[in-house]
Design a protein around this motif. Structure first.
Motif, short mmCIF file in Angstrom:
data_model
loop_
_atom_site.label_atom_id
_atom_site.label_comp_id
_atom_site.label_asym_id
_atom_site.label_seq_id
_atom_site.Cartn_x
_atom_site.Cartn_y
_atom_site.Cartn_z
N VAL A 54 15.49 12.88 32.37
CA VAL A 54 14.26 12.91 33.16
C VAL A 54 14.52 12.35 34.56
O VAL A 54 14.19 12.98 35.58
N THR A 55 15.13 11.18 34.63
CA THR A 55 15.34 10.55 35.95
C THR A 55 16.37 11.31 36.77
O THR A 55 16.29 11.33 38.00
N ALA A 56 17.33 11.96 36.11
CA ALA A 56 18.31 12.77 36.86
C ALA A 56 17.62 13.92 37.57
O ALA A 56 17.98 14.27 38.71
N LEU A 76 5.16 10.88 27.19
CA LEU A 76 5.45 10.93 25.75
C LEU A 76 5.78 9.62 25.07
O LEU A 76 5.19 9.29 24.06
N ASN A 77 6.75 8.86 25.60
CA ASN A 77 7.14 7.65 24.86
C ASN A 77 7.50 6.51 25.80
O ASN A 77 7.61 6.68 27.01
N CYS A 78 7.68 5.35 25.19
CA CYS A 78 7.91 4.12 25.94
C CYS A 78 9.18 4.21 26.78
O CYS A 78 9.22 3.75 27.93
N GLU A 79 10.23 4.81 26.22
CA GLU A 79 11.52 4.87 26.91
C GLU A 79 11.45 5.72 28.17
O GLU A 79 11.99 5.36 29.22
N ALA A 83 11.77 4.40 32.06
CA ALA A 83 12.80 4.97 32.95
C ALA A 83 12.18 5.51 34.23
O ALA A 83 12.70 5.29 35.33
N VAL A 84 11.05 6.22 34.10
CA VAL A 84 10.38 6.77 35.29
C VAL A 84 9.85 5.64 36.16
O VAL A 84 10.02 5.66 37.39
N ALA A 85 9.23 4.64 35.55
CA ALA A 85 8.69 3.51 36.32
C ALA A 85 9.81 2.77 37.06
O ALA A 85 9.67 2.42 38.23
N ASP A 86 10.92 2.53 36.37
CA ASP A 86 12.05 1.84 37.01
C ASP A 86 12.60 2.66 38.17
O ASP A 86 12.91 2.12 39.24
N HIS A 87 12.73 3.96 37.96
CA HIS A 87 13.29 4.82 38.99
C HIS A 87 12.39 4.85 40.22
O HIS A 87 12.86 4.79 41.37
N LEU A 88 11.07 4.95 40.00
CA LEU A 88 10.14 5.00 41.12
C LEU A 88 10.00 3.65 41.81
O LEU A 88 9.59 3.60 42.98
N THR A 89 10.35 2.58 41.13
CA THR A 89 10.39 1.27 41.79
C THR A 89 11.53 1.24 42.80
O THR A 89 11.39 0.72 43.91
N ARG A 90 12.68 1.81 42.40
CA ARG A 90 13.85 1.83 43.29
C ARG A 90 13.72 2.88 44.38
O ARG A 90 14.17 2.68 45.51
N ARG A 91 13.13 4.02 44.04
CA ARG A 91 12.98 5.13 44.98
C ARG A 91 11.50 5.53 45.02
O ARG A 91 11.11 6.53 44.42
N PRO A 92 10.67 4.76 45.69
CA PRO A 92 9.22 5.03 45.66
C PRO A 92 8.87 6.39 46.25
O PRO A 92 9.53 6.89 47.17
N MET A 118 3.20 0.08 28.37
CA MET A 118 4.22 0.34 29.39
C MET A 118 3.61 1.11 30.57
O MET A 118 3.88 0.80 31.74
N LEU A 119 2.81 2.11 30.26
CA LEU A 119 2.15 2.89 31.30
C LEU A 119 1.21 2.01 32.12
O LEU A 119 1.21 2.06 33.36
N ARG A 120 0.45 1.18 31.44
CA ARG A 120 -0.52 0.30 32.10
C ARG A 120 0.16 -0.73 33.00
O ARG A 120 -0.26 -0.96 34.14
N ASP A 121 1.24 -1.33 32.49
CA ASP A 121 1.85 -2.47 33.19
C ASP A 121 2.91 -2.07 34.21
O ASP A 121 3.13 -2.80 35.19
N ARG A 122 3.57 -0.93 34.00
CA ARG A 122 4.73 -0.61 34.83
C ARG A 122 4.53 0.58 35.76
O ARG A 122 5.10 0.61 36.85
#
Length: 265
Positions: A54-56, A76-79, A83-92, A118-122
């Motif tokens: 997904v992040t790739a 779909l899921n926590c993982e 991953a999307v939240a972390d990626h968008l934190t680095r590359r907003p 995870m969706l709510r917090d990240r």
């Protein structure tokens, strides 16, 4: 960009998003999160992609084409959410519309409690606009929503989670509140109303609305104007909803092209 799942029936998910982008004359790109076997009657199978896959997809598009606006749909899921939240934190992404696909408009929870958290917090704190339906707004705010005042209170509670703006959607409300949405951006509390369209064929409305908001943001409209424009688009598309299959058909994304053939010369 749409970061979402695939609907094999073509009414929701990335298929609805790409149709909506095309209607608004913006180029659509995708990051696929899952593949569903789905038709107008329901979903029979879901296969998730790996978080790295997904992040790739997101990063590859950023590296070459760029992203002026994005929307998230079914993660779909926590993982995948992490991953999307972390990626968008680095590359907003400047204009990020989060459609928190957690609960169906009928009230059925679609992801587990860990994924909701995870969706709510990240992810939601990174959103330019978050677009929960009635039941998602209840889950995020902790409030029972039965009235316009409840919708307004929920919008304020969800705004406190960190997004720049909140649109609590009223598609799941009843009576005169059906289809009435509430906007809150920390300053302006607005009630958005359009004509109510009486049709059973409403599959993909949430996906379509969030994609239309993202498209309008990419075109340079301010957030509230982008949201009002998107709501007007969805209302007209609902007037031309398609009666396909044996269940709930999709909206008519390309309604200007749906002129009956008998009118052609």
């Amino acid at each position: 960009m749409t970061i979402a799942g695939s609907d094999s029936g073509g009414g929701a998910g990335i298929q609805a998003d790409l149709k909506t982008f095309a209607f608004h004359r913006v180029h659509g790109t995708t990051a696929l999160t899952c593949i569903t076997a789905q038709n107008t009657l329901g979903v029979t199978r879901v296969d998730a992609l790996s978080p790295d896959a997904v992040t790739a997809q997101i990063q590859t598009v950023i590296d070459d084409i760029g992203i002026q606006a994005a929307k998230t749909g079914m993660l779909l899921n926590c993982e995948i959410i992490a991953a999307v939240a972390d990626h968008l934190t680095r590359r907003p992404i400047q204009n990020l519309v989060v459609d928190p696909v957690m609960v169906s408009r009928a009230g059925a929870q679609l992801i587990d409690d860990d994924a909701v958290a995870m969706l709510r917090d990240r992810l939601i704190p990174q959103a330019s606009i978050v677009t929960p339906n009635r039941y998602e707004a209840q889950l995020l705010s902790g409030l029972a929503i039965e009235s316009l005042a409840h919708m307004q209170q929920a919008a304020k509670k969800i705004y406190a989670l960190g997004p720049k703006a909140v649109l609590v959607k009223g598609g799941g409300m009843t009576g005169e509140l059906r289809g009435v949405d509430v906007w809150f951006d920390g300053t302006r509390l607005e009630t958005l109303r359009t004509q109510t369209i009486d049709t059973p064929n409403t599959h993909g409305t949430g996906c379509t609305l969030s994609a239309a908001i993202a498209a309008n943001l990419a075109l340079g409209y301010p957030p509230l104007t982008a949201t009002a424009n998107a709501k007007d688009y969805l209302t007209e598309a609902l007037q031309y909803a398609l009666n396909l299959g044996g269940g709930q058909g999709p909206v008519g994304h390309f309604f200007p092209l749906l002129t009956p053939l008998t009118d052609c010369h």
